[in-house]
Design a protein around this motif. Structure first.
Motif, PDB file in Angstrom:
ATOM      1  N   ASN A 138       1.928 -12.894  18.342  1.00  0.00           N
ATOM      2  CA  ASN A 138       1.521 -12.557  16.968  1.00  0.00           C
ATOM      3  C   ASN A 138       1.965 -11.156  16.602  1.00  0.00           C
ATOM      4  N   MET A 139       1.904 -10.247  17.551  1.00  0.00           N
ATOM      5  CA  MET A 139       2.314  -8.867  17.286  1.00  0.00           C
ATOM      6  C   MET A 139       3.809  -8.814  16.995  1.00  0.00           C
ATOM      7  N   ARG A 140       4.609  -9.561  17.750  1.00  0.00           N
ATOM      8  CA  ARG A 140       6.052  -9.568  17.525  1.00  0.00           C
ATOM      9  C   ARG A 140       6.379 -10.174  16.164  1.00  0.00           C
ATOM     10  N   SER A 141       5.732 -11.297  15.856  1.00  0.00           N
ATOM     11  CA  SER A 141       5.988 -11.915  14.559  1.00  0.00           C
ATOM     12  C   SER A 141       5.395 -11.066  13.446  1.00  0.00           C
ATOM     13  N   GLY A 142       4.320 -10.383  13.692  1.00  0.00           N
ATOM     14  CA  GLY A 142       3.709  -9.493  12.709  1.00  0.00           C
ATOM     15  C   GLY A 142       4.618  -8.322  12.410  1.00  0.00           C
ATOM     16  N   CYS A 143       5.314  -7.800  13.391  1.00  0.00           N
ATOM     17  CA  CYS A 143       6.225  -6.678  13.190  1.00  0.00           C
ATOM     18  C   CYS A 143       7.409  -7.115  12.350  1.00  0.00           C
ATOM     19  N   SER A 144       7.955  -8.292  12.582  1.00  0.00           N
ATOM     20  CA  SER A 144       9.110  -8.737  11.810  1.00  0.00           C
ATOM     21  C   SER A 144       8.699  -8.998  10.361  1.00  0.00           C
ATOM     22  N   CYS A 145       7.516  -9.520  10.136  1.00  0.00           N
ATOM     23  CA  CYS A 145       7.035  -9.728   8.769  1.00  0.00           C
ATOM     24  C   CYS A 145       6.849  -8.389   8.072  1.00  0.00           C
ATOM     25  N   MET A 146       6.324  -7.444   8.798  1.00  0.00           N
ATOM     26  CA  MET A 146       6.082  -6.128   8.234  1.00  0.00           C
ATOM     27  C   MET A 146       7.408  -5.454   7.878  1.00  0.00           C
ATOM     28  N   SER A 147       8.382  -5.579   8.761  1.00  0.00           N
ATOM     29  CA  SER A 147       9.683  -4.962   8.466  1.00  0.00           C
ATOM     30  C   SER A 147      10.350  -5.650   7.285  1.00  0.00           C
ATOM     31  N   MET A 148      10.198  -6.965   7.159  1.00  0.00           N
ATOM     32  CA  MET A 148      10.755  -7.666   5.993  1.00  0.00           C
ATOM     33  C   MET A 148      10.071  -7.197   4.718  1.00  0.00           C
ATOM     34  N   LEU A 149       8.762  -7.029   4.762  1.00  0.00           N
ATOM     35  CA  LEU A 149       8.017  -6.580   3.590  1.00  0.00           C
ATOM     36  C   LEU A 149       8.464  -5.185   3.187  1.00  0.00           C
ATOM     37  N   LEU A 150       8.639  -4.300   4.151  1.00  0.00           N
ATOM     38  CA  LEU A 150       9.103  -2.945   3.855  1.00  0.00           C
ATOM     39  C   LEU A 150      10.522  -2.970   3.284  1.00  0.00           C
ATOM     40  N   SER A 151      11.347  -3.846   3.834  1.00  0.00           N
ATOM     41  CA  SER A 151      12.722  -3.961   3.324  1.00  0.00           C
ATOM     42  C   SER A 151      12.714  -4.409   1.867  1.00  0.00           C
ATOM     43  N   VAL A 152      11.907  -5.428   1.543  1.00  0.00           N
ATOM     44  CA  VAL A 152      11.828  -5.923   0.160  1.00  0.00           C
ATOM     45  C   VAL A 152      11.317  -4.815  -0.754  1.00  0.00           C
ATOM     46  N   LEU A 153      10.282  -4.093  -0.308  1.00  0.00           N
ATOM     47  CA  LEU A 153       9.755  -2.998  -1.123  1.00  0.00           C
ATOM     48  C   LEU A 153      10.807  -1.900  -1.312  1.00  0.00           C
ATOM     49  N   GLY A 154      11.573  -1.627  -0.268  1.00  0.00           N
ATOM     50  CA  GLY A 154      12.638  -0.622  -0.370  1.00  0.00           C
ATOM     51  C   GLY A 154      13.704  -1.048  -1.366  1.00  0.00           C
ATOM     52  N   ILE A 155      14.082  -2.308  -1.301  1.00  0.00           N
ATOM     53  CA  ILE A 155      15.098  -2.823  -2.230  1.00  0.00           C
ATOM     54  C   ILE A 155      14.583  -2.761  -3.660  1.00  0.00           C
ATOM     55  N   VAL A 156      13.338  -3.179  -3.869  1.00  0.00           N
ATOM     56  CA  VAL A 156      12.747  -3.125  -5.208  1.00  0.00           C
ATOM     57  C   VAL A 156      12.695  -1.675  -5.670  1.00  0.00           C
ATOM     58  N   GLY A 157      12.337  -0.773  -4.807  1.00  0.00           N
ATOM     59  CA  GLY A 157      12.267   0.647  -5.165  1.00  0.00           C
ATOM     60  C   GLY A 157      13.634   1.188  -5.547  1.00  0.00           C
ATOM     61  N   LEU A 158      14.672   0.840  -4.781  1.00  0.00           N
ATOM     62  CA  LEU A 158      16.017   1.272  -5.096  1.00  0.00           C
ATOM     63  C   LEU A 158      16.480   0.691  -6.445  1.00  0.00           C
ATOM     64  N   ALA A 159      16.122  -0.574  -6.677  1.00  0.00           N
ATOM     65  CA  ALA A 159      16.503  -1.207  -7.948  1.00  0.00           C
ATOM     66  C   ALA A 159      15.849  -0.466  -9.112  1.00  0.00           C
ATOM     67  N   VAL A 160      14.607  -0.055  -8.956  1.00  0.00           N
ATOM     68  CA  VAL A 160      13.893   0.665 -10.016  1.00  0.00           C
ATOM     69  C   VAL A 160      14.559   2.016 -10.229  1.00  0.00           C
ATOM     70  N   VAL A 161      14.904   2.711  -9.152  1.00  0.00           N
ATOM     71  CA  VAL A 161      15.529   4.027  -9.260  1.00  0.00           C
ATOM     72  C   VAL A 161      16.892   3.882  -9.956  1.00  0.00           C
ATOM     73  N   ILE A 162      17.681   2.880  -9.576  1.00  0.00           N
ATOM     74  CA  ILE A 162      18.978   2.664 -10.208  1.00  0.00           C
ATOM     75  C   ILE A 162      18.802   2.337 -11.678  1.00  0.00           C
ATOM     76  N   TYR A 163      17.863   1.506 -12.010  1.00  0.00           N
ATOM     77  CA  TYR A 163      17.580   1.150 -13.413  1.00  0.00           C
ATOM     78  C   TYR A 163      17.228   2.392 -14.216  1.00  0.00           C
ATOM     79  N   LEU A 164      16.345   3.225 -13.646  1.00  0.00           N
ATOM     80  CA  LEU A 164      15.936   4.455 -14.353  1.00  0.00           C
ATOM     81  C   LEU A 164      17.123   5.409 -14.519  1.00  0.00           C
ATOM     82  N   LEU A 165      17.965   5.520 -13.527  1.00  0.00           N
ATOM     83  CA  LEU A 165      19.126   6.402 -13.611  1.00  0.00           C
ATOM     84  C   LEU A 165      20.108   5.891 -14.684  1.00  0.00           C
ATOM     85  N   VAL A 166      20.298   4.608 -14.708  1.00  0.00           N
ATOM     86  CA  VAL A 166      21.235   4.038 -15.688  1.00  0.00           C
ATOM     87  C   VAL A 166      20.637   4.184 -17.090  1.00  0.00           C
ATOM     88  N   LYS A 167      19.381   3.987 -17.256  1.00  0.00           N
ATOM     89  CA  LYS A 167      18.731   4.043 -18.578  1.00  0.00           C
ATOM     90  C   LYS A 167      18.735   5.483 -19.094  1.00  0.00           C
TER      91      LYS A 167
END
Length: 169
Positions: A138-167
């Motif tokens: 569970n800990m191993r699978s929990g870590c991979s889920c957590m890293s995926m969640l952080l990756s998605v949040l990072g991508i969303v954050g970068l998309a927001v920053v790019i949108y704001l820069l372009v706007k």
């Protein structure tokens, strides 16, 4: 006279054992031991009575003039003494064997208890090991889920920053 003294000492021992028993339950082993003691005392009492009767008979025969054979009487007394010593040895050996048997039974019960506790401990150890394996998985699978969640949040954050820069640029 020595036999009479031994007899009285054994009777006193028996009486003291019976006095200690007052109000307590008796085990079967103890009851058998006391029966053996009483049997021994009865046997000795009979032997003493026979010896006294033989002595009285010998005295009466000598008074009446009949000749007795002292060698035969002496050898019979020696045999009686030898038999008494043998009987005491056999009884002592019997009591030792009973004590060893009781100790062996106790040791067997202790080993059985130990075996049971080892089985219980082994069962508990296996359960803990299973639980640890599940938790580790569970800990191993929990870590991979957590890293995926952080990756998605990072991508969303970068998309927001790019949108704001372009706007605003």
């Amino acid at each position: 006279m020595d036999e009479i003294t031994i007899f009285s000492i054994r009777l006193e021992s028996l009486q003291s054992l019976l006095a200690k028993l007052h109000g307590k339950p008796i085990s079967e082993k103890e009851m058998n031991r006391r029966k053996d003691m009483i049997g021994n005392l009865r046997s000795q009492a009979n032997q003493m009575a026979n010896a006294l009767n033989m002595s009285n008979l010998a005295n009466r025969d000598s008074l009446l003039g009949s000749e007795i054979k002292p060698d035969n009487t002496m050898s019979q007394l020696e045999q009686d003494e030898g038999l008494e010593k043998l009987e005491e040895t056999v009884m002592s050996t019997k009591h030792i064997a009973l004590a060893v048997n009781e100790e062996l039974g106790l040791q067997t019960r202790l080993i059985d208890d130990l075996d049971y506790h080892v089985d219980v401990t082994d069962s508990r150890l296996r359960r803990v090991q299973k639980n640890l394996a599940v938790m580790n998985k569970n800990m191993r699978s929990g870590c991979s889920c957590m890293s995926m969640l952080l990756s998605v949040l990072g991508i969303v954050g970068l998309a927001v920053v790019i949108y704001l820069l372009v706007k605003y640029l």
